[in-house]
Design a protein around this motif. Structure first.
Motif, mmCIF file in Angstrom:
data_model
loop_
_atom_site.group_PDB
_atom_site.id
_atom_site.type_symbol
_atom_site.label_atom_id
_atom_site.label_comp_id
_atom_site.label_asym_id
_atom_site.label_seq_id
_atom_site.Cartn_x
_atom_site.Cartn_y
_atom_site.Cartn_z
ATOM 1 N N SER A 234 28.185 38.775 36.910
ATOM 2 C CA SER A 234 28.316 38.390 38.323
ATOM 3 C C SER A 234 27.585 37.106 38.594
ATOM 4 C CB SER A 234 27.775 39.512 39.222
ATOM 5 O OG SER A 234 26.410 39.722 38.953
ATOM 6 N N ARG B 149 35.459 38.466 31.399
ATOM 7 C CA ARG B 149 35.543 38.012 32.782
ATOM 8 C C ARG B 149 34.160 37.606 33.272
ATOM 9 N NH1 ARG B 149 40.107 37.123 36.106
ATOM 10 N NH2 ARG B 149 41.593 38.817 35.940
ATOM 11 N N ILE B 150 34.075 36.491 33.994
ATOM 12 C CA ILE B 150 32.824 36.101 34.632
ATOM 13 C C ILE B 150 33.115 35.660 36.056
ATOM 14 C CG2 ILE B 150 31.731 35.362 32.475
ATOM 15 C CD1 ILE B 150 32.208 32.447 33.399
ATOM 16 N N THR B 151 32.068 35.672 36.876
ATOM 17 C CA THR B 151 32.157 35.152 38.242
ATOM 18 C C THR B 151 31.231 33.958 38.347
ATOM 19 O OG1 THR B 151 32.656 37.326 39.163
ATOM 20 C CG2 THR B 151 31.828 35.645 40.682
ATOM 21 N N ALA C 27 32.614 32.154 45.512
ATOM 22 C CA ALA C 27 32.663 32.763 44.184
ATOM 23 C C ALA C 27 34.078 32.711 43.614
ATOM 24 C CB ALA C 27 32.170 34.194 44.250
ATOM 25 N N GLU C 28 34.161 32.434 42.322
ATOM 26 C CA GLU C 28 35.447 32.394 41.634
ATOM 27 C C GLU C 28 35.347 33.213 40.355
ATOM 28 O OE1 GLU C 28 36.852 28.485 40.874
ATOM 29 O OE2 GLU C 28 36.576 27.799 42.932
ATOM 30 N N THR C 29 36.387 33.981 40.080
ATOM 31 C CA THR C 29 36.442 34.780 38.858
ATOM 32 C C THR C 29 37.345 34.072 37.858
ATOM 33 O OG1 THR C 29 36.113 36.825 40.080
ATOM 34 C CG2 THR C 29 37.012 37.019 37.876
ATOM 35 N N THR C 30 36.888 34.016 36.625
ATOM 36 C CA THR C 30 37.652 33.353 35.576
ATOM 37 C C THR C 30 37.403 34.082 34.265
ATOM 38 O OG1 THR C 30 38.079 31.216 34.495
ATOM 39 C CG2 THR C 30 35.789 31.724 35.006
ATOM 40 N N TRP C 31 38.189 33.748 33.268
ATOM 41 C CA TRP C 31 37.943 34.236 31.923
ATOM 42 C C TRP C 31 37.013 33.252 31.215
ATOM 43 C CZ3 TRP C 31 39.384 38.944 30.297
ATOM 44 C CH2 TRP C 31 40.428 39.582 30.955
ATOM 45 N N GLU D 122 45.896 32.772 36.029
ATOM 46 C CA GLU D 122 44.485 32.983 35.741
ATOM 47 C C GLU D 122 43.944 31.831 34.903
ATOM 48 O OE1 GLU D 122 44.167 37.855 35.854
ATOM 49 O OE2 GLU D 122 44.319 36.851 33.900
#
Length: 398
Positions: A2, A30-32, A39-43, A306
């Motif tokens: 996170s 997965r990381i944020t 906040a952005e979630t990505t691989w 993604e």
């Protein structure tokens, strides 16, 4: 993982190494990034094979950033801000293929070898300055930060009388210690100079890269693209080489038994440079890749739309890449590391970077064979807010 107040996980380092949490993330996770509304979630890809798969597959992964929801993934899109025009890392084929083909003749081995005498001159001048300063001296301030800028100016064709001001504007634009307003003002002045320079090269092409492209391809490339090419090369090349010179010297001074490789023949020195590049890997990650379609990476499905961040330092320390991967060994045979990227976006200036580093390292130890750390027990302050990893200062004596 996170978000928190620390730097994004893909930029965290521990000395010469990727941070523990980066290496423990697994080959693909997965990381944020950021927190709250931003906040952005990505691989995050850290495994060597996974990183090579993503970077090497331009048909399924786009480098083209999206600024409008109507912007087609992997297509030309509806919008590209001015600061990204000419930035090869934001272009997909066929746009990327066209622009890179125009630039590639400026990076042939023959043209790069022709730059060697100038690089040697710059290195000698900076070593003269260190010698005049006397021991101890800050290797970063007097040497590492002073070599790459003039070399890039020579490559592009910036007139020598303009280089001091030109580099000052470039460095101020990158200086994270300045306010955003002052950095932006320097960036605007830097950009205005490049617009003027490109117009001048259109009228009377010089011998640098911009003059060569204009002379050979004319209207096939726009003024804005040429300006953008210059910006990208200066902002990326300057910081990467500065970081590598400083970190490389520190790594060798901490393990002085490996310095002899730089005193041998060119082949031994080139091998040492390649291992230092792998071991230190100063770029954090290339432009994020966006999946154009659902794609299996390793054993994970990446859905269309993604994004994937590829950690170059972690990939180059993957135990699957080579035995004893965390040990610096300048006698190793080169391995297919990803410090310069991979695939169609592999760094256009890789050969120039290798040459520049070899001349810098070998010149330094030729001039100061007894070079050593002025304060071996002192703490090293690493720079974390610059585009490439490095150190802020390095006091040396001889």
């Amino acid at each position: 993982m996170s978000g928190d107040d620390r730097p994004p996980v893909h930029t965290r380092r521990q000395g010469f190494d990727p941070a523990d949490e980066l290496r423990a993330a697994g080959p693909l996770t997965r990381i944020t990034i950021g927190s709250g509304a931003g906040a952005e979630t990505t691989w995050l890809a850290t495994g060597h094979a996974v990183v090579r798969q993503v970077l090497g597959d331009h048909t399924r992964f786009s480098t083209r950033r999206r600024f409008d929801r109507n912007d087609e993934i992997g297509g030309k899109g509806v919008f590209r801000p001015r600061e990204l025009v000419g930035n090869l890392m934001d272009y997909d084929p066929p746009e990327h293929t066209r622009l890179r083909r125009l630039l590639a003749p400026g990076f042939t081995h023959r043209r790069i070898r022709r730059m060697a005498p100038y690089i040697e001159q710059i290195v000698a001048e900076r070593l003269d300055a260190m010698e005049r300063e006397g021991s101890p001296a800050d290797l970063i301030e007097l040497f590492a930060d002073q070599v790459p800028g003039p070399v890039l100016c020579e490559l592009l064709g910036v007139p020598r009388d303009d280089r001091a001001v030109f580099l000052q504007l470039c460095h101020r634009h990158l200086d994270a210690s300045l306010s955003a307003r002052r950095r932006a003002a320097a960036g605007e002045a830097f950009s205005r100079y490049l617009v003027t320079m490109v117009a001048r090269e259109r009228k009377e092409p010089g011998e640098g890269l911009i003059g060569m492209v204009v002379a050979e391809h004319g209207d096939a490339v726009t003024d804005e693209e040429l300006r953008g090419v210059c910006v990208q090369m200066m902002l990326a090349g300057d910081d990467n080489i500065s970081g590598m010179i400083g970190l490389g010297v520190l790594a060798l001074l901490r393990d002085p038994g490996q310095i002899d490789a730089l005193r041998g023949d060119v082949q031994s020195a080139d091998r040492a440079v390649d291992e230092l590049i792998r071991y230190l890997t100063v770029p954090y990650a290339p432009t994020p890749r966006t999946a154009i379609e659902d794609t299996v990476v390793g054993d994970q499905v990446i859905r269309a739309g993604e994004t994937v961040l590829c950690s170059l330092p972690a990939a180059n320390r993957d135990p699957a890449l080579l035995p004893d991967v965390d040990r610096l060994d300048v006698t190793r045979e080169p391995v297919p590391h990803v410090a310069f990227g991979h695939g169609v976006h592999h760094c256009l200036g890789a050969a120039l970077a290798r040459l520049e580093l070899r001349i810098a390292y070998t010149g330094l130890w030729r001039r100061f064979p007894g070079l050593r750390l002025a304060d071996p027990a002192g703490a090293t302050e690493f720079r974390l807010s610059t585009p490439a990893y490095g150190i802020k200062s390095l006091l040396v004596t001889w």
